[in-house]
Motif scaffolding. Structure first.
Motif, PDB file in Angstrom:
ATOM      1  N   TYR A  18     -22.308  26.305  22.695  1.00 31.56           N
ATOM      2  CA  TYR A  18     -22.696  25.185  22.722  1.00 31.56           C
ATOM      3  C   TYR A  18     -23.236  25.103  24.217  1.00 31.56           C
ATOM      4  O   TYR A  18     -23.401  24.162  25.199  1.00 31.56           O
ATOM      5  CB  TYR A  18     -21.754  23.508  22.502  1.00 31.56           C
ATOM      6  CG  TYR A  18     -21.751  23.824  21.298  1.00 31.56           C
ATOM      7  CD1 TYR A  18     -23.502  23.491  20.516  1.00 31.56           C
ATOM      8  CD2 TYR A  18     -20.387  24.214  19.923  1.00 31.56           C
ATOM      9  CE1 TYR A  18     -23.230  23.274  18.660  1.00 31.56           C
ATOM     10  CE2 TYR A  18     -20.631  24.333  19.089  1.00 31.56           C
ATOM     11  CZ  TYR A  18     -21.963  23.561  18.671  1.00 31.56           C
ATOM     12  OH  TYR A  18     -22.369  23.854  16.318  1.00 31.56           O
ATOM     13  N   GLY A  19     -22.477  25.864  25.564  1.00 32.36           N
ATOM     14  CA  GLY A  19     -22.456  25.829  26.680  1.00 32.36           C
ATOM     15  C   GLY A  19     -21.821  24.604  27.205  1.00 32.36           C
ATOM     16  O   GLY A  19     -20.701  24.171  26.601  1.00 32.36           O
ATOM     17  N   LYS A  20     -21.924  24.031  28.526  1.00 36.12           N
ATOM     18  CA  LYS A  20     -20.809  22.982  29.390  1.00 36.12           C
ATOM     19  C   LYS A  20     -20.792  21.690  28.129  1.00 36.12           C
ATOM     20  O   LYS A  20     -21.439  21.392  27.387  1.00 36.12           O
ATOM     21  CB  LYS A  20     -21.356  22.735  30.808  1.00 36.12           C
ATOM     22  CG  LYS A  20     -20.864  23.443  31.367  1.00 36.12           C
ATOM     23  CD  LYS A  20     -22.209  23.528  32.581  1.00 36.12           C
ATOM     24  CE  LYS A  20     -22.193  24.025  33.797  1.00 36.12           C
ATOM     25  NZ  LYS A  20     -22.557  23.714  35.129  1.00 36.12           N
ATOM     26  N   PRO A  21     -19.323  20.980  27.829  1.00 35.20           N
ATOM     27  CA  PRO A  21     -19.780  19.720  27.981  1.00 35.20           C
ATOM     28  C   PRO A  21     -20.509  18.533  28.217  1.00 35.20           C
ATOM     29  O   PRO A  21     -21.833  18.637  28.810  1.00 35.20           O
ATOM     30  CB  PRO A  21     -18.208  18.983  27.515  1.00 35.20           C
ATOM     31  CG  PRO A  21     -17.292  20.265  28.522  1.00 35.20           C
ATOM     32  CD  PRO A  21     -18.190  20.524  28.867  1.00 35.20           C
ATOM     33  N   SER A  62     -16.228   9.887  32.214  1.00 36.08           N
ATOM     34  CA  SER A  62     -17.068  10.541  31.537  1.00 36.08           C
ATOM     35  C   SER A  62     -16.783  10.152  30.488  1.00 36.08           C
ATOM     36  O   SER A  62     -15.574  11.254  29.617  1.00 36.08           O
ATOM     37  CB  SER A  62     -17.579  11.425  31.979  1.00 36.08           C
ATOM     38  OG  SER A  62     -18.143  11.472  33.414  1.00 36.08           O
ATOM     39  N   LEU A  63     -17.074  10.129  29.490  1.00 34.94           N
ATOM     40  CA  LEU A  63     -17.267  10.546  27.799  1.00 34.94           C
ATOM     41  C   LEU A  63     -17.943  11.162  27.914  1.00 34.94           C
ATOM     42  O   LEU A  63     -18.928  11.930  28.486  1.00 34.94           O
ATOM     43  CB  LEU A  63     -17.211   9.385  27.045  1.00 34.94           C
ATOM     44  CG  LEU A  63     -17.393   9.427  25.416  1.00 34.94           C
ATOM     45  CD1 LEU A  63     -15.470   9.607  24.906  1.00 34.94           C
ATOM     46  CD2 LEU A  63     -18.162   9.001  24.924  1.00 34.94           C
ATOM     47  N   VAL A  64     -17.418  12.931  27.178  1.00 37.11           N
ATOM     48  CA  VAL A  64     -18.237  13.764  27.134  1.00 37.11           C
ATOM     49  C   VAL A  64     -18.148  14.463  25.884  1.00 37.11           C
ATOM     50  O   VAL A  64     -16.954  14.026  24.391  1.00 37.11           O
ATOM     51  CB  VAL A  64     -17.827  15.007  28.348  1.00 37.11           C
ATOM     52  CG1 VAL A  64     -17.772  14.774  29.524  1.00 37.11           C
ATOM     53  CG2 VAL A  64     -16.332  15.793  27.817  1.00 37.11           C
ATOM     54  N   LEU A  65     -18.616  15.397  25.561  1.00 35.18           N
ATOM     55  CA  LEU A  65     -19.068  15.882  23.368  1.00 35.18           C
ATOM     56  C   LEU A  65     -19.190  17.267  23.892  1.00 35.18           C
ATOM     57  O   LEU A  65     -19.524  17.622  24.431  1.00 35.18           O
ATOM     58  CB  LEU A  65     -20.186  15.466  23.243  1.00 35.18           C
ATOM     59  CG  LEU A  65     -20.313  16.473  21.229  1.00 35.18           C
ATOM     60  CD1 LEU A  65     -19.256  15.565  20.470  1.00 35.18           C
ATOM     61  CD2 LEU A  65     -22.222  15.444  20.793  1.00 35.18           C
ATOM     62  N   ALA A  66     -17.939  17.806  23.455  1.00 37.42           N
ATOM     63  CA  ALA A  66     -17.238  19.036  23.827  1.00 37.42           C
ATOM     64  C   ALA A  66     -17.371  20.042  22.339  1.00 37.42           C
ATOM     65  O   ALA A  66     -16.892  19.426  21.603  1.00 37.42           O
ATOM     66  CB  ALA A  66     -16.219  19.417  24.588  1.00 37.42           C
ATOM     67  N   GLY A  67     -17.278  21.392  22.046  1.00 40.34           N
ATOM     68  CA  GLY A  67     -17.503  22.196  21.618  1.00 40.34           C
ATOM     69  C   GLY A  67     -17.416  23.949  22.284  1.00 40.34           C
ATOM     70  O   GLY A  67     -16.811  23.899  23.396  1.00 40.34           O
ATOM     71  N   ASP A  68     -17.306  25.093  21.118  1.00 42.24           N
ATOM     72  CA  ASP A  68     -17.255  26.161  21.372  1.00 42.24           C
ATOM     73  C   ASP A  68     -18.432  26.555  22.924  1.00 42.24           C
ATOM     74  O   ASP A  68     -19.236  26.711  22.252  1.00 42.24           O
ATOM     75  CB  ASP A  68     -17.199  26.916  20.634  1.00 42.24           C
ATOM     76  CG  ASP A  68     -16.992  28.058  21.077  1.00 42.24           C
ATOM     77  OD1 ASP A  68     -16.951  28.623  21.984  1.00 42.24           O
ATOM     78  OD2 ASP A  68     -16.915  29.361  19.725  1.00 42.24           O
TER      79      ASP A  68
END
Length: 239
Positions: free
Chosen positions: A35-38, A25-31
Motif C-alpha cells: 500500500y505504500g505510505k500511510p 495526523s490520523l493515518v490509515l496504514a498497511g503493509d
C-alpha cells in the motif's frame, strides 16, 4: 468480517489496514510493500495546496461540470467524498459542499483532515464551507441531504471504476482505497438516488473511455485527457 471493518490498533499484518496517529495526523496504514505510505487527508499542504494555488480556478473540468461560472456558485453534494479532494476544490472556489462518505475509516480521515485545516489560516475559510456526513448515499441520500444545511443543487458522483485483473497494476494509494471502498457495484442505484434528489444537475466523473453508468443517458459530456464528466441536467443554474 467486512473488509470495511477490518481495522486494528496493533501493527498491521500483510493485507490488513490500521487507523493510527502519526504526528498530528490520523493515518490509515498497511503493509508498505502493498500500500505504500500511510494514507492521510491533508488540505493545507501537498497536492491540495498546489491545486488550490495553481489548479486553474473555475476553468477546471470539475468546476465547469458543476456549473461554477461567473456569477454562479451552486451548492454541491459530493455523495462519494473519498479523500475530499474534489470537494476541497469546489469549496475553494466558493461553493458550499456536503461531503458524504460511507466507509467509516475514510470518514475518520476526512474528519481529522478538516479539523487540522480549520486551524490553518490558509484553509480555514475554505473548510468552513465543507460539511461532512457519514452515511450510505445509495440508501439514505435524501435523508442525509435533508439533515444538512446544503441545498442539493448539484450532486457530484465519482464512483470507483471496476478493476480489471488484466489492467496495469493500480497505484498503491488507490489499491489501499479500493481495499476499503470496493468497486461501487451499486453505482446505478446511486445515480438513481442522485437524480431523484438533485434540483438542478447530477455530475458523474468517469474514466475518459469508460461507459456511462447504467441508467439514463447523460445529456452532456465534458471531456478531458484522462477523465470526463457526464452531466444529467434537470434545469439550468442561474445567477
Amino acid at each position: 468480517m467486512n473488509r470495511r471493518d477490518r481495522l486494528r490498533d496493533t501493527e498491521p499484518e500483510s493485507g490488513e489496514l490500521t487507523l493510527c496517529r502519526e504526528g498530528d495526523s490520523l493515518v490509515l496504514a498497511g503493509d508498505p510493500a502493498l500500500y505504500g505510505k500511510p494514507l492521510r487527508v491533508d488540505f493545507a499542504e501537498g497536492r491540495a495546496a498546489h491545486r488550490r494555488r495553481f489548479g486553474g480556478g473555475r476553468g477546471q473540468l470539475i468546476a465547469r461540470a458543476c456549473g461554477l461560472a461567473s456569477g454562479i456558485t451552486p451548492s454541491v453534494i459530493d455523495a462519494t467524498a473519498g479523500l475530499g479532494r474534489d470537494a476541497f476544490v469546489l469549496a475553494s472556489l466558493g461553493a458550499e459542499v456536503l461531503l458524504i462518505e460511507r466507509v467509516a475509516a475514510i470518514h475518520a480521515l476526512l474528519e481529522d483532515g478538516l479539523a487540522r485545516a480549520a486551524s490553518d489560516a490558509d484553509t480555514a475559510e475554505i473548510v468552513a464551507r465543507m460539511h461532512l456526513a457519514h452515511g450510505d448515499a445509495t440508501r439514505d441520500l435524501a435523508a442525509l441531504v435533508a439533515a444538512s444545511t446544503v441545498a442539493p443543487q448539484v450532486i457530484h458522483l465519482d464512483p470507483m471504476f471496476p478493476h480489471r485483473e488484466k489492467s496495469a497494476l493500480v497505484k498503491k494509494e488507490m489499491r489501499l482505497f479500493r481495499e476499503l471502498a470496493g468497486d461501487d457495484a451499486d453505482a446505478p442505484r446511486l445515480l438513481e438516488a442522485a437524480l431523484d434528489v438533485a434540483t438542478h444537475r447530477v455530475v458523474v466523473k468517469r474514466p475518459r473511455k469508460a461507459p456511462p453508468i447504467a441508467g439514463p443517458a447523460p445529456q452532456h459530456v465534458i471531456e478531458g485527457k484522462t477523465s470526463r464528466y457526464d452531466l444529467y441536467v434537470h434545469r439550468s443554474l442561474k445567477t
